[in-house]
Scaffold this motif. Structure first.
Motif, PDB file in Angstrom:
ATOM      1  N   THR A 258       0.853  -1.182   0.000  1.00  0.00           N
ATOM      2  CA  THR A 258       0.000   0.000   0.000  1.00  0.00           C
ATOM      3  C   THR A 258       0.891   1.235   0.000  1.00  0.00           C
ATOM      4  OG1 THR A 258      -0.087   0.298   2.391  1.00  0.00           O
ATOM      5  CG2 THR A 258      -1.643  -1.271   1.444  1.00  0.00           C
ATOM      6  N   CYS A 271      -4.629  -1.661  11.178  1.00  0.00           N
ATOM      7  CA  CYS A 271      -5.605  -2.530  10.506  1.00  0.00           C
ATOM      8  C   CYS A 271      -6.086  -3.623  11.457  1.00  0.00           C
ATOM      9  CB  CYS A 271      -4.988  -3.158   9.251  1.00  0.00           C
ATOM     10  SG  CYS A 271      -4.708  -2.002   7.894  1.00  0.00           S
ATOM     11  N   GLN A 290     -11.285   3.913   3.812  1.00  0.00           N
ATOM     12  CA  GLN A 290     -10.210   3.409   2.951  1.00  0.00           C
ATOM     13  C   GLN A 290     -10.432   1.950   2.556  1.00  0.00           C
ATOM     14  OE1 GLN A 290      -6.136   5.016   4.017  1.00  0.00           O
ATOM     15  NE2 GLN A 290      -7.283   5.679   5.823  1.00  0.00           N
ATOM     16  N   TYR A 291     -11.065   1.173   3.446  1.00  0.00           N
ATOM     17  CA  TYR A 291     -11.401  -0.205   3.089  1.00  0.00           C
ATOM     18  C   TYR A 291     -12.479  -0.247   2.005  1.00  0.00           C
ATOM     19  CZ  TYR A 291      -8.805  -2.480   6.888  1.00  0.00           C
ATOM     20  OH  TYR A 291      -7.815  -2.965   7.698  1.00  0.00           O
ATOM     21  N   LEU A 296      -7.149   0.439   1.137  1.00  0.00           N
ATOM     22  CA  LEU A 296      -6.587  -0.651   1.927  1.00  0.00           C
ATOM     23  C   LEU A 296      -7.305  -1.937   1.544  1.00  0.00           C
ATOM     24  CD1 LEU A 296      -6.390   1.015   5.463  1.00  0.00           C
ATOM     25  CD2 LEU A 296      -4.465   0.381   4.006  1.00  0.00           C
ATOM     26  N   SER A 321      -3.491   9.411   2.962  1.00  0.00           N
ATOM     27  CA  SER A 321      -2.551   8.611   3.761  1.00  0.00           C
ATOM     28  C   SER A 321      -1.828   9.477   4.790  1.00  0.00           C
ATOM     29  CB  SER A 321      -1.558   7.887   2.855  1.00  0.00           C
ATOM     30  OG  SER A 321      -0.840   8.799   2.053  1.00  0.00           O
TER      31      SER A 321
END
Length: 426
Positions: A258, A271, A290-291, A296, A321
């Motif tokens: 990432t 995470c 972000q998921y 991510l 980020s």
């Protein structure tokens, strides 16, 4: 005698890697280094030597060389192999020969990792060679002449250390077709498994290494270009049955790169806290956003589809980020924490600006050259701190603004997914 092989390490497309500075290339390169220096195989770190690159981080050295010379070619490295006759060398001698071998062939221009593995009957060396020269940026092409030179140098070193060498071409060809080829097959299969996400990509890696693949399940077999006969893969051992290979491909851990890897920030720690439900509502929102977008990788997921919202977010990937890093670095858990942090930053910023202005005033009035130079150096240090504080202020403003949009974006994407699932049911 020692047998030698070499094959190209090619890039592997990975959904997250497309954005992060062509990190799909770097995903495959890092895996090879992990494989080549695997502690379970070498037992002791002393059997690893790095030539022209940092011992503790050869991956960064190699990728920095590629960045320096702007090399984004498909073949990013070469993986070489040198296997000795069973019982003919000690680990120390094998490694010494491997280092000399690498220095003679590539040491004047390329970064190389040399690792000696002791996990089979035949002690063998692995070589990871950066395809980009650290001297002039030119590439290693691995021509037929290079392959022939590898064998000649290897044979020369075997003679130097009084190891056996087969001189007759026909005799040598027969030697390559016998037991060492089975060792090569096992090594090649292990390596292909270590960098493959699917069975299809596993077959492609074997093909790139010069193996023809046929059959499935009990009839699964491979043949190297140097051999006229197929090897039934299950005959190599219990770890090489068709089902075992599939399970190993699906089961071994794969690190998806990432943008946080590029920034040297351990996002994995956060995470895991997200998965365990240990984040506050505000932190969870930032991570969940972000998921959902695919910035991510989702937990327990190997591949994911990108939405239109994801591609719009790409333009702001660095900013997103950096905002996330700021939040976790300074333990910002709520909007109130964010506002307090922002207030403190503003106070520090104003104080630094005032101190720098006083220095500028002194510099204008100063007639002593040495003192003036000293004051200018001090002023520059303030400028660096001010730049960082301004960046933090900007990130804080962005977090607050983006947090208001996140829930709406998440809701939009999830509604699209629900609609798609309803459509697929009928």
């Amino acid at each position: 005698m020692a047998t030698t092989r070499i094959w190209a390490v090619r890039s592997r497309l990975d959904h997250m890697v497309d954005y992060v500075s062509n990190k799909e290339k770097t995903v495959a390169l890092e895996t090879v280094i992990d494989y080549a220096t695997n502690d379970k195989k070498i037992f002791e770190k002393e059997y690893v030597t790095c030539i022209n690159c940092a011992y503790h981080d050869p991956y960064s050295s190699m990728t920095n060389t590629k960045k320096q010379f702007n090399d984004n070619k498909e073949i990013l490295a070469f993986h070489g192999y040198q296997s000795f006759e069973a019982g003919e060398v000690t680990p120390e001698l094998a490694h010494q020969i491997g280092v000399e071998f690498a220095n003679k062939l590539w040491g004047d221009r390329f970064e190389v990792v040399v690792a000696t593995h002791l996990n089979t009957e035949h002690i063998h060396n692995h070589f990871l060679i950066n395809a980009t020269s650290c001297v002039d940026g030119k590439r290693y092409c691995n021509t037929n002449k290079d392959i022939h030179n590898m064998r000649e140098v290897s044979d020369g070193l075997c003679r130097k250390y009084h190891l056996s060498v087969i001189n007759k071409t026909k005799e040598k060809d027969n030697y390559y077709r016998e037991k060492p080829l089975r060792e090569l097959a096992k090594e090649s299969i292990d390596y292909a498994i270590s960098i493959s996400l699917t069975f299809t990509s596993f077959v492609k890696e074997l093909d790139a290494m010069g193996f023809e693949v046929r059959g499935v399940e009990d009839s699964f077999k491979i043949r190297h270009i140097s051999s006229s006969k197929f090897i039934r893969v299950k005959s190599l051992g219990n770890s090489y049955t068709f089902e075992s290979i599939r399970e190993r491909i699906l089961g071994h851990p794969i690190k998806i790169q990432t943008i946080y890897d590029k920034k040297n920030f351990d996002i994995d720690y956060w995470c895991k806290k997200y998965e365990r439900g240990e984040l506050t509502g505000f932190q969870k929102l930032i991570m969940h956003y972000q998921y959902v977008l695919g910035i991510l990788p989702k937990p327990n997921s190997r591949r994911f589809k990108y939405s239109k919202e994801y591609y719009r977010a790409l333009k702001h990937m660095d900013e997103i980020s950096d905002q996330t890093i700021l939040m976790f670095k300074y333990d910002i858990k709520t909007i109130d924490d964010l506002e307090n942090f922002q207030s403190n930053i503003e106070t520090k910023l104003n104080k630094k600006l005032e101190q720098r202005q006083k220095l500028y005033n002194k510099i204008r009035r100063c007639k002593d050259t040495d003192l003036k130079s000293k004051l200018q150096t001090e002023a520059k240090s303030y400028s660096k701190e001010i730049k960082e504080l301004r960046k933090q202020m900007k990130l804080c403003n962005g977090i607050e603004e983006r947090s208001k949009q996140m829930e709406q974006t998440i809701s939009t994407i999830q509604e699209k997914e629900r609609g798609k699932n309803r459509y697929e049911r009928y």
